[in-house]
Design an enzyme around this catalytic site. Structure first.
Site, PDB file in Angstrom:
ATOM      1  N   SER A 175       0.980  -1.168  -0.344  1.00 16.18           N
ATOM      2  CA  SER A 175       0.342  -0.094  -0.006  1.00 16.18           C
ATOM      3  C   SER A 175       0.935   1.134   0.071  1.00 16.18           C
ATOM      4  CB  SER A 175      -0.722   0.269   0.998  1.00 16.18           C
ATOM      5  OG  SER A 175      -2.093   0.911   0.568  1.00 16.18           O
ATOM      6  N   THR A 176       0.929   2.361   1.096  1.00 10.85           N
ATOM      7  CA  THR A 176       1.442   2.828   0.964  1.00 10.85           C
ATOM      8  C   THR A 176       2.866   3.320   0.751  1.00 10.85           C
ATOM      9  OG1 THR A 176       0.294   4.029   3.217  1.00 10.85           O
ATOM     10  CG2 THR A 176       1.833   5.316   2.567  1.00 10.85           C
ATOM     11  N   HIS A 205      -3.173  -1.294  -3.535  1.00 10.25           N
ATOM     12  CA  HIS A 205      -3.619  -0.325  -3.138  1.00 10.25           C
ATOM     13  C   HIS A 205      -4.153   0.982  -4.163  1.00 10.25           C
ATOM     14  CE1 HIS A 205      -4.699  -1.922   1.178  1.00 10.25           C
ATOM     15  NE2 HIS A 205      -4.343  -2.864   0.243  1.00 10.25           N
ATOM     16  N   MET A 262      -0.377   1.067   5.153  1.00 11.56           N
ATOM     17  CA  MET A 262      -1.002   0.939   6.555  1.00 11.56           C
ATOM     18  C   MET A 262      -2.210   0.481   6.668  1.00 11.56           C
ATOM     19  SD  MET A 262      -3.032   4.953   6.648  1.00 11.56           S
ATOM     20  CE  MET A 262      -4.237   5.447   5.588  1.00 11.56           C
ATOM     21  N   ASP A 290      -4.420  -4.984   6.081  1.00 10.18           N
ATOM     22  CA  ASP A 290      -4.973  -5.702   5.041  1.00 10.18           C
ATOM     23  C   ASP A 290      -3.833  -6.983   4.238  1.00 10.18           C
ATOM     24  OD1 ASP A 290      -6.403  -6.529   2.577  1.00 10.18           O
ATOM     25  OD2 ASP A 290      -5.887  -5.679   1.467  1.00 10.18           O
TER      26      ASP A 290
END
Lengths: 640, 81, 360
Positions: free
Chosen positions: C180-181, C207, C300, C303
């Site tokens: 993600s991030t 994401h 973050m 998931d």
């Protein structure tokens, strides 16, 4: 949050001003990249801002505008007139919506208007929203819908029909088309139809919507529209009237209505637009003269001229589009006439017609029927043999005649072909000599292709007997003349024994004509650019005498050279450099020698009239920017 | 789980959301020729319905839900396709 | 208090963002109207985190970002438009050192924007604690000064798998990566060091919004010896191919007959998309957990942690990126906390680990 609204009203209007400033610059200089950047930024920021308020249609149109501007920036191209017009309309509309938001909210129908503007932005063609068709007929989808087994027995109970074609990607956005269908009021029946054939289960993508839903409802059109209000771009709705010819009404955009216009007014409008084009080029001449006096004034004149050119070319474009009508009504009678003719002549004919839905300028649609009917009659009467003769020649008893219509670029191509006996150049030569249309020795110098074109001579007919169908005197010369009146050309491709194909090429639009001006024997003439293959200059020494004629080599090809001045009965050119215009209008390449090559202009060519009507080789006249009259030569006639 | 196989019949029950299209597709592919029982189905997502229309398996039991039975079922299996 | 500098040329957007973050209570907000103003503020306001608009008159956001990273390295969150163009610019910003991006807030204010504001605040808060990859930025800066900004990353030289005699490649089904991030530059780095004959398919759930994953896949493809593509339609799972899940949708593994397929699926009932949980679960169902190598990387949230812990418990291999190399150690942290990882590795050691597994 009122504070934010106030902020938006201020900022939004500033951005509108900024966008308009950029658009003003682009109107004069479509390639100004700084203006494109500034317009892009204003649009982008505006899009971000409107997204915060209840004005989704504004976001939609600004997104479409931004997308186009990204394309313009990336390609480094300039904004064309259509795009410019659409952008101006978009910014204006957003401005009005900002006012509306301040007054309490966007009006009903804003979404539809937004869709329309977005479409105009994404396809330049759609700037002028055209009436769908002239005839009051059911659209194709409704015809299909009426025929569906699931629906046809229920039509009597229904008031409204719809076709819902969900986006193939709609499941990913959380849409369930079936739940929308379930919510249609007074639903009577539905049919679920694959958009293409059903794929096999092994290859199906289960998350891609591949069907359309045709349905009938007992509710009124407004109620059905309301059920589909979230998917206006994926739905068509029509009321089912008592008769099959009830006026169609697609679910379209509030204010849009079809306006019936007298075709004479449209002709007048087209003529005036043509005059505007001509008047515009006057400014160019003025600018050239102003250059000698004040170059900055000349600059300004040129800019003004460019702006007028943009506007006038957009106008011509729109008019051309409006004038384009389907050929279907014109050609509808053809198959029946073909059958009747074949019957009366005892011939067995299969006639096929392809491309009758092609759209062309109204004038062409109106005038195309006669020459095509002539060709059809000729094909059936003279082209095609009797069944007995065909069998004797080893062909099938049933002959094929086909008319095929297609658009190629800005040309309409009509091809009438038959698999009959073909045109025998020897017989044509003999016939022409016998009828004293041509000297015997001249006939022998003609190539086969040229000989075949002899059938276009007035008074020529290859059939030994005078038939009731083709008659006498309504020969191919009438066809040729009709096609040429439409600024078209006609070619023959014929193989004795195998068949004949007439290939007609016409402009799709018929308002202005691209001309090349040439000087010959001290006079300026116009030649139609679409009749010219190339222009070139060679040393005069490179032109050699062969027998009576002159030839030259252009790119390894030997071309006959004819002096335009001499053709027009004046002394020929004598300069050291020969300027040549190559044309193929007669089916063979010919180089025409002229004194000077001029400029390419867009001009409205008037049919020859009055005194000039009797002068051969004059195709028409055009009034030039400086008011003088330009004679436009008719190359096919000149060279025939 | 609203898609299940029982005695060689594909049972489609309750509310079938979009993601069950993939399960139904696998079930149809792995059990060629088997029937479907829709009697307990209450709502089908379009993705599920279009698979039934594409595969046209024998319907062992029709849905009891009125919309599914009277509108959808005939539409999925009619002749226009 | 987190010191936040909002850089945006639109007064409306400044007002809106400033309002959102002031209301959150733990932000001290300053605004800058242009890149030039932002650069002045750096040494005065000393922000912990910056939100930066890309399109501004004068110096644009990317140039501004570049200067920030040089003059006052500080976590920057880009404010992006959800367009293809926006995606390309944003990916470039991430490569230049921006930590994350947020979508420009939208949707009628009158309907309340709570959903969006929660995400905005969570992302910016997470970014303010992000570790900046300083050393990486240095080498890039050298490259930048050589005058090649756009996509000039040299194609990394990845060594071919040396197959030792007598040992054959282990027949593992697939590598699944959740990230993600901070993901795009990390993926660039990881995939860039996989050799061209890497034998397994690699499935990635990063994401992202829908319009971003296409440009991301194309960008990754340029820097990787293996073909990288966005999954927009069902495809047969091919060894040595890298699949990037389509944004705002999920990526699932299924099968047609005996052939394992990878396909996009409409977003299911998960918080983040493409969902790592759903990818891992479907891959384990179809291929078997013991045939998976799971990798959970910077980002973050949590998931993927649960599904991957299960994969490990059922015999699969699971790797978590370590805290030092992750921009945000949320997802890998959650995996480690639930004892779901076989090993915790720095970013640069993950590719060699995968290659090691491939060599058996």
């Amino acid at each position: 949050m009122d504070e934010l609204l106030e902020q938006f009203l201020l900022e939004g209007r500033d951005l509108i001003v900024e966008a308009h400033r950029a658009l003003d610059v682009l109107a004069l200089n479509p390639g100004d990249t700084a203006a494109v950047d500034s317009l892009f930024r204003a649009t982008h920021t505006l899009k971000g801002s409107v997204a915060l308020f209840d004005m989704a249609p504004a976001e939609t149109v600004l997104h479409a505008a931004e997308t186009r501007l990204v394309g313009v920036r990336r390609s480094g191209m300039s904004t064309d007139p259509e795009l410019h017009a659409a952008l101006v309309a978009t910014i204006d509309q957003v401005d009005r919506w900002i006012d509306a938001l301040e007054a309490g909210g966007l009006p009903d129908g804003a979404a539809g208007l937004g869709e329309q503007l977005s479409q105009a932005l994404s396809s330049a063609e759609a700037v002028v929203h055209l009436p769908k068709r002239e005839e009051e007929e059911d659209p194709a989808w409704l015809v299909q819908l009426r025929a569906r087994a699931m629906l046809r027995n229920r039509l009597a109970d229904a008031t409204t029909a719809f076709r819902y074609t969900p986006d193939s990607d709609c499941f990913f956005r959380g849409d369930d088309p079936l739940s929308l269908i379930a919510a249609v009021p007074e639903l009577i029946a539905v049919a679920i139809v694959p958009n293409t054939d059903w794929p096999s289960l092994e290859t199906i993508d289960p998350f891609r919507c591949i069907v359309s839903i045709d349905g009938l409802s007992g509710a009124g059109i407004e109620a059905v529209q309301a059920a589909f209000r979230l998917v206006p771009d994926q739905i068509v709705i029509a009321p089912l009237g008592s008769s099959a010819h009830a006026p169609q009404r697609l679910m379209d955009f509030g204010a849009e209505t079809t306006l019936r216009v007298d075709s004479n007014s449209l002709d007048r409008l087209a003529r005036q637009a043509g005059e505007l084009t001509v008047a515009r080029s006057g400014l160019k001449t003025l600018a050239a003269r102003a250059d000698a006096i004040d170059s900055s004034l000349a600059q300004d004149l040129r800019r003004a001229e460019a702006a007028i050119e943009q506007a006038s070319s957009a106008l011509s474009h729109s008019i051309s589009a409006i004038r384009r009508v389907s050929l279907a009504p014109t050609l509808r009678r053809m198959p029946r006439l073909a059958r009747e003719l074949a019957e009366s002549l005892g011939k067995d004919i299969g006639f096929s017609l392809v491309g009758d839905s092609v759209r062309a300028d109204k004038q062409i649609a109106d005038m195309l029927f006669e020459p095509l009917l002539h060709l059809l009659r000729n094909a059936i009467d003279h082209g095609v043999e009797t069944p007995e003769a065909r069998i004797a020649a080893g062909k099938s008893a049933k002959a094929q005649v086909a008319l095929q219509i297609a658009i190629e670029g800005d040309r309409l191509i009509a091809t009438m072909s038959d698999d009959g006996r073909g045109i025998d150049p020897t017989l044509v030569r003999a016939g022409a000599v016998e009828k004293a249309l041509i000297e015997a020795d001249a006939a022998l110098t003609l190539s086969d292709v040229q000989a075949q074109r002899l059938i276009f001579l007035p008074g020529f007919s290859t059939a030994a007997e005078v038939s009731t169908v083709s008659g006498r005197g309504v020969g191919m010369d009438a066809v040729l003349r009709a096609i040429e009146r439409l600024q078209g050309t006609i070619d023959i491709h014929s193989e004795p024994g195998a068949g004949t194909r007439f290939h007609i090429s016409l402009p799709v639009n018929a308002i202005t004509t691209r001309l090349l001006t040439v000087v010959s024997g001290g006079t300026t003439y116009g030649l139609r650019l679409d009749q010219i293959v190339e222009t070139t200059r060679i040393d005069a020494d490179a032109i050699t005498m062969v027998g009576q004629g002159q030839v030259c080599m252009i790119r390894d090809r030997v071309l006959p050279v004819m002096d335009l001045a001499q053709l027009l009965g004046q002394p020929g050119e004598t300069s050291d450099i020969a300027r040549l215009v190559v044309t193929e209008v007669t089916g063979e390449s010919v180089a025409l020698r002229v004194r000077a090559l001029g400029e390419r202009i867009d001009a409205m060519v008037r049919a020859r009239s009055g005194l000039l009507a009797s002068v051969p080789a004059v195709g028409g006249t055009s009034v030039l920017a400086d008011g003088s009259v330009l004679i436009v030569l008719d190359l096919p006639e000149l060279l025939a | 789980m609203s898609i299940a196989i029982r005695d060689g019949v594909i049972m489609i029950a309750g509310h079938c959301p979009v993601e069950e299209a993939e399960m139904l597709l696998v079930a149809l592919l792995e059990n060629p020729g088997s029937g479907v029982d829709l009697s307990a189905a209450t709502r089908l997502h379009m993705a599920v319905a279009q698979l039934l229309a594409a595969a046209k398996p024998p319907v062992v039991a029709a849905p009891r839900d009125a919309f599914l039975r009277d509108m959808l079922l005939p539409a999925l299996f009619h002749l226009d396709q | 208090m987190t010191r936040l500098l909002i850089v945006d040329d639109s007064p409306l957007m400044r007002k809106l963002l400033a309002g959102i973050f002031s209301d959150a209570g733990d932000f001290e907000v300053a605004v800058a109207r242009s890149a030039a103003e932002a650069l002045q503020q750096l040494s005065v306001f000393l922000p912990d985190v910056i939100t930066l608009d890309i399109h501004m008159p004068g110096m644009d956001g990317l140039d501004c970002l570049d200067r920030i990273m040089v003059e006052h390295p500080c976590p920057v969150v880009m404010v992006s438009a959800l367009t293809e163009e926006g995606a390309t610019e944003t990916l470039e910003a991430l490569a230049l050192g921006a930590v994350d991006f947020i979508a420009k807030p939208r949707g009628p204010i009158s309907l309340g924007m709570d959903d969006i504001t929660d995400v905005l605040i969570a992302k910016v808060r997470a970014a303010s604690h992000a570790r900046l990859p300083r050393t990486k930025r240095l080498t890039e800066r050298v490259r930048l000064q050589a005058g090649q900004r756009k996509f000039a990353a040299p194609k990394p030289v990845a060594k071919s798998l040396r197959r030792r005699s007598g040992r054959r490649l282990v027949d593992i089904g697939a590598v699944v990566i959740g990230v993600s991030t901070g993901g795009p530059p990390a993926l660039d780095r990881l995939l860039g060091t996989l050799p061209h004959d890497f034998p397994w398919p690699v499935l990635i759930a990063q994401h992202m919004p829908a319009s971003f994953t296409g440009p991301l896949a194309r960008r990754l493809d340029r820097g990787c010896a293996l073909p990288v593509s966005e999954v927009t339609a069902p495809a047969v799972l091919t060894p040595g191919h890298i699949y990037v899940g389509r944004g705002d949708a999920d990526l699932i593994v299924s099968k047609r007959g005996s052939a394992p397929m990878v396909m996009p699926a409409p977003p299911g009932n998960y918080l983040w998309h493409p969902s790592v949980e759903r990818l891992v679960t479907s891959a384990a169902d179809v291929l078997g957990p013991e045939r998976l190598v799971g990798v959970l990387m910077t980002g973050m949230g949590t998931d993927g942690a649960q599904a991957l812990a299960q994969v490990r418990a059922q015999g699969g291999h699971v790797v978590a990126q370590d805290e030092d190399s992750a921009v945000v150690w949320g997802m890998p942290g959650a995996l480690v906390a639930s004892d779901g990882a076989d090993c915790v590795l720095p970013l640069d050691d993950i590719a060699p680990y995968l290659v090691g597994l491939a060599l058996g």
